[in-house]
Scaffold this motif. Sequence first.
Motif, mmCIF file in Angstrom:
data_model
loop_
_atom_site.group_PDB
_atom_site.id
_atom_site.type_symbol
_atom_site.label_atom_id
_atom_site.label_comp_id
_atom_site.label_asym_id
_atom_site.label_seq_id
_atom_site.Cartn_x
_atom_site.Cartn_y
_atom_site.Cartn_z
ATOM 1 N N SER A 40 27.228 24.179 20.201
ATOM 2 C CA SER A 40 27.428 22.764 19.865
ATOM 3 C C SER A 40 27.604 22.578 18.366
ATOM 4 C CB SER A 40 26.238 21.936 20.366
ATOM 5 O OG SER A 40 26.069 22.092 21.748
ATOM 6 N N TYR B 56 21.610 18.516 16.856
ATOM 7 C CA TYR B 56 21.610 19.925 17.245
ATOM 8 C C TYR B 56 20.950 20.804 16.184
ATOM 9 C CZ TYR B 56 24.428 18.880 21.309
ATOM 10 O OH TYR B 56 24.847 18.377 22.512
ATOM 11 N N ILE C 90 23.230 27.004 23.670
ATOM 12 C CA ILE C 90 24.121 25.841 23.671
ATOM 13 C C ILE C 90 24.029 25.096 22.348
ATOM 14 C CG2 ILE C 90 22.452 24.222 24.673
ATOM 15 C CD1 ILE C 90 26.235 24.422 25.367
ATOM 16 N N TYR D 155 29.903 16.845 23.371
ATOM 17 C CA TYR D 155 28.604 17.443 23.063
ATOM 18 C C TYR D 155 27.626 16.394 22.531
ATOM 19 C CZ TYR D 155 30.251 22.252 23.625
ATOM 20 O OH TYR D 155 30.726 23.420 24.145
ATOM 21 N N ALA E 242 33.495 18.112 19.631
ATOM 22 C CA ALA E 242 32.151 17.583 19.398
ATOM 23 C C ALA E 242 31.871 16.312 20.187
ATOM 24 C CB ALA E 242 31.967 17.314 17.909
ATOM 25 N N GLU F 43 34.102 26.655 23.055
ATOM 26 C CA GLU F 43 33.630 25.310 23.401
ATOM 27 C C GLU F 43 33.652 25.079 24.905
ATOM 28 O OE1 GLU F 43 35.084 23.171 19.241
ATOM 29 O OE2 GLU F 43 36.138 22.769 21.116
ATOM 30 N N ALA G 248 20.584 15.458 21.338
ATOM 31 C CA ALA G 248 21.357 16.660 21.686
ATOM 32 C C ALA G 248 21.354 16.775 23.210
ATOM 33 C CB ALA G 248 20.748 17.905 21.039
#
Length: 399
Positions: A278, A114, A274, A30, A27, A156, A258
């Motif tokens: 995410s 997200y 995505i 992201y 994460a 990922e 995001a």
Amino acid sequence: MAEPVALKRSLSLPVISFYGIGTIIGAGVYVLVGKVGAEAGAQLPYAFLLAGLIAAFTALSYAEFSSRVPTSAGSAAYIHEAWHRRRLTQFVGLMVAATGIVSAATIANGFVGYLEIFVQVPGFLAITGLIVLLTLIALWGINQSALTVTLITLIEVGGLLFVIYATRNSAPVLAWGEIFTVPERGALAGVLVGSFLAFYAFIGFEDMVNVAEEVKNPRRALPLAILIAICCSTFLYMALAALAVRTMPVAELAESSAPLASMVKNAGYSPGFIGVISMFAVVNGALVQIIMASRLLYGMAKRDLAPQAFARIHPKTHTPVLATILVGVIILALALWFPLTVLAKATSFIMLVVFCLVNISLIRIKLRGDAADAGLICFPLWVPIVGFLLCFALVLLQI
């Protein structure tokens, strides 16, 4: 009397390498690309490169320790091997647990950005729902196998490769020469601050040593896997960072909650794909941290290094209930009260202190001349020295 059951050594070099890449690439990237860009500006790739180099020296120290002490206790075992001090071992164990807790709170904050791609939900409600759900799952007794971790890693990494593919032909905001030019003196401060924040995205390689007792030939395979994971992660991060500042204005990138979805949207693709990946990375990362922190408290309690209440196991779920609930409550409080950037910097700061101690411990072992077994992977003394100096410099920078 039956002999105690030992962990099964089943993880090969390719599998443990994928596991390592999965613990690093999660994460963090992201969520944090935009925030690092706010500090480093057009030199965003250099911030990730510097963070990767700083992480690499400490990763080499962990690689040697994993060869010297191939046990699952990780950082705490390495500190104990060098100093044999109970309180210091307790301190390191609690610091690592704190890192997992703060990291999960950071991830939970990033989850909101997200989620907003699909539905508008008040931030506090989304965070509360996520943490409660993940804590319940952890209490239920979720155990991720190496196959599951590999699958998550592929998903990922696939998400990052999709962002790179989708933005390859986007209208450039900056030329490649502007992005990869050597930073001027005035920009160095931003790159340094950005690298401190980017360092959070590299945290995870130290978790690889916790599966040492399940790796085939850990004295050789685990150090190599750590190096492979660091190199692959640094390459992917730099490619993504370069495309980020090439295809989006830095100010717009910094404001995005995001950032990867924004990059894809600007390139003319739907951000939904995505966004799903995410969210998957975010949820998985937070769950792993909850389980890690609660199990660490449980393990310390079993060794009289923490209150015995944390060692109590539920007879049906076989999970440490009190430790898991406490971790979940603390994560929720931190996620609701502190912004993402503050939490990410706190995670990096705590982990940097642990890294400093691990590097010093390897220096101590080398200086006192501990015998090295045949086949042991060893690095020169200057490696942990440089690792310590780099980590300590980042600590001072933050202070």
